[in-house]
Write a protein that holds these residues in place. Sequence first.
Motif, mmCIF file in Angstrom:
data_model
loop_
_atom_site.group_PDB
_atom_site.id
_atom_site.type_symbol
_atom_site.label_atom_id
_atom_site.label_comp_id
_atom_site.label_asym_id
_atom_site.label_seq_id
_atom_site.Cartn_x
_atom_site.Cartn_y
_atom_site.Cartn_z
ATOM 1 N N MET A 100 0.839 -1.170 0.000
ATOM 2 C CA MET A 100 0.000 0.000 0.000
ATOM 3 C C MET A 100 0.887 1.238 0.000
ATOM 4 S SD MET A 100 -3.195 0.330 2.641
ATOM 5 C CE MET A 100 -2.449 -1.139 3.370
ATOM 6 N N ARG A 101 0.575 2.200 -0.883
ATOM 7 C CA ARG A 101 1.401 3.410 -0.926
ATOM 8 C C ARG A 101 0.582 4.612 -0.472
ATOM 9 N NH1 ARG A 101 5.659 5.741 -5.307
ATOM 10 N NH2 ARG A 101 6.949 4.304 -4.115
ATOM 11 N N PHE A 102 1.159 5.381 0.433
ATOM 12 C CA PHE A 102 0.526 6.604 0.919
ATOM 13 C C PHE A 102 1.292 7.819 0.417
ATOM 14 C CE2 PHE A 102 -0.905 3.477 3.901
ATOM 15 C CZ PHE A 102 -2.185 3.882 4.233
ATOM 16 N N ARG A 103 0.551 8.867 0.136
ATOM 17 C CA ARG A 103 1.195 10.140 -0.145
ATOM 18 C C ARG A 103 0.815 11.131 0.948
ATOM 19 N NH1 ARG A 103 0.201 13.459 -5.551
ATOM 20 N NH2 ARG A 103 -1.466 14.489 -4.405
ATOM 21 N N ILE A 104 1.809 11.768 1.524
ATOM 22 C CA ILE A 104 1.576 12.767 2.572
ATOM 23 C C ILE A 104 1.985 14.127 2.027
ATOM 24 C CG2 ILE A 104 2.131 13.435 4.937
ATOM 25 C CD1 ILE A 104 3.205 10.468 5.205
ATOM 26 N N ASP A 122 5.686 3.449 1.488
ATOM 27 C CA ASP A 122 5.192 2.127 1.134
ATOM 28 C C ASP A 122 5.049 1.336 2.416
ATOM 29 O OD1 ASP A 122 5.143 2.557 -1.615
ATOM 30 O OD2 ASP A 122 7.287 2.145 -1.786
ATOM 31 N N MET A 123 3.882 0.687 2.571
ATOM 32 C CA MET A 123 3.643 -0.073 3.806
ATOM 33 C C MET A 123 3.129 -1.466 3.505
ATOM 34 S SD MET A 123 2.100 2.703 6.434
ATOM 35 C CE MET A 123 2.143 1.506 7.757
ATOM 36 N N ASP A 124 3.550 -2.409 4.348
ATOM 37 C CA ASP A 124 3.011 -3.762 4.298
ATOM 38 C C ASP A 124 1.625 -3.776 4.929
ATOM 39 O OD1 ASP A 124 5.037 -5.102 3.054
ATOM 40 O OD2 ASP A 124 6.105 -5.603 4.897
ATOM 41 N N GLY A 125 0.815 -4.767 4.541
ATOM 42 C CA GLY A 125 -0.474 -4.956 5.205
ATOM 43 C C GLY A 125 -1.635 -4.581 4.306
ATOM 44 N N ASP A 126 -2.829 -5.104 4.657
ATOM 45 C CA ASP A 126 -4.013 -4.894 3.825
ATOM 46 C C ASP A 126 -5.062 -4.018 4.489
ATOM 47 O OD1 ASP A 126 -3.024 -6.585 1.819
ATOM 48 O OD2 ASP A 126 -3.674 -8.348 2.970
ATOM 49 N N ASP A 127 -4.873 -3.704 5.759
ATOM 50 C CA ASP A 127 -5.886 -2.955 6.491
ATOM 51 C C ASP A 127 -5.641 -1.455 6.311
ATOM 52 O OD1 ASP A 127 -7.541 -1.717 8.255
ATOM 53 O OD2 ASP A 127 -7.197 -3.141 9.889
ATOM 54 N N TYR A 158 7.708 1.609 13.772
ATOM 55 C CA TYR A 158 6.784 1.481 12.634
ATOM 56 C C TYR A 158 7.363 0.457 11.654
ATOM 57 C CZ TYR A 158 4.767 5.752 14.530
ATOM 58 O OH TYR A 158 4.197 6.682 15.361
ATOM 59 N N SER A 159 7.225 -0.817 11.989
ATOM 60 C CA SER A 159 7.928 -1.843 11.222
ATOM 61 C C SER A 159 7.231 -2.171 9.906
ATOM 62 C CB SER A 159 8.078 -3.105 12.065
ATOM 63 O OG SER A 159 6.796 -3.481 12.538
ATOM 64 N N ALA A 160 5.980 -1.700 9.715
ATOM 65 C CA ALA A 160 5.265 -2.003 8.474
ATOM 66 C C ALA A 160 5.753 -1.147 7.305
ATOM 67 C CB ALA A 160 3.764 -1.795 8.664
ATOM 68 N N VAL A 161 6.500 -0.098 7.584
ATOM 69 C CA VAL A 161 6.979 0.781 6.508
ATOM 70 C C VAL A 161 8.117 0.092 5.769
ATOM 71 C CG1 VAL A 161 7.874 3.062 5.961
ATOM 72 C CG2 VAL A 161 6.419 2.758 7.950
ATOM 73 N N THR A 162 8.009 -0.013 4.451
ATOM 74 C CA THR A 162 9.052 -0.704 3.688
ATOM 75 C C THR A 162 9.876 0.246 2.832
ATOM 76 O OG1 THR A 162 7.477 -1.134 1.912
ATOM 77 C CG2 THR A 162 7.733 -2.854 3.572
ATOM 78 N N ASP A 163 9.344 1.430 2.520
ATOM 79 C CA ASP A 163 10.107 2.353 1.683
ATOM 80 C C ASP A 163 9.567 3.778 1.870
ATOM 81 O OD1 ASP A 163 12.129 3.009 0.031
ATOM 82 O OD2 ASP A 163 11.373 1.965 -1.742
#
Lengths: 80, 80
Positions: free
Chosen positions: A1-5, A45-50, B30-35
Amino acid sequence: MRFRIDIRRKEGLSDPEGLTTLTALQNLGYSAVTDTHFGRTIYLDMDGDDAAAASEEVESMCRRLLANPVIEDFDIEVVG
Amino acid sequence: MRFRIDIRRKEGLSDPEGLTTLTALQNLGYSAVTDTHFGRTIYLDMDGDDAAAASEEVESMCRRLLANPVIEDFDIEVVG
């Protein structure tokens, strides 16, 4: 999942980088430009689906490290 | 008319600010952050009603002053 801040200074605070750029653009002949503001963008970029949980975590990151809530506003958006 | 310009490094180029932030976030738990990637945003207010002409002018500003086309990509968007 990619976030933009998107992080930018709160309305009303001075933005010296923007003012300098405005002057430079006008000196280059771009006379239609009336105002310039700078902001920062951070892509995470974050791992996970929630998405809801991840979004809350991103907001916590912004408050603790990425933004300065005293002088900056931020928007969080899922982009992929 | 308000334009938003998103400027970020071309794919494949190193982003030391992003790497440092990634390490800091992971150290904070925040270990879910990959990039993490950083970019800049510039908001330009312009006089005039001709969106196509203004858009071309903004692209010219990006190439001449606002972005470094050798190492950066940019997107231009009308936001208001």
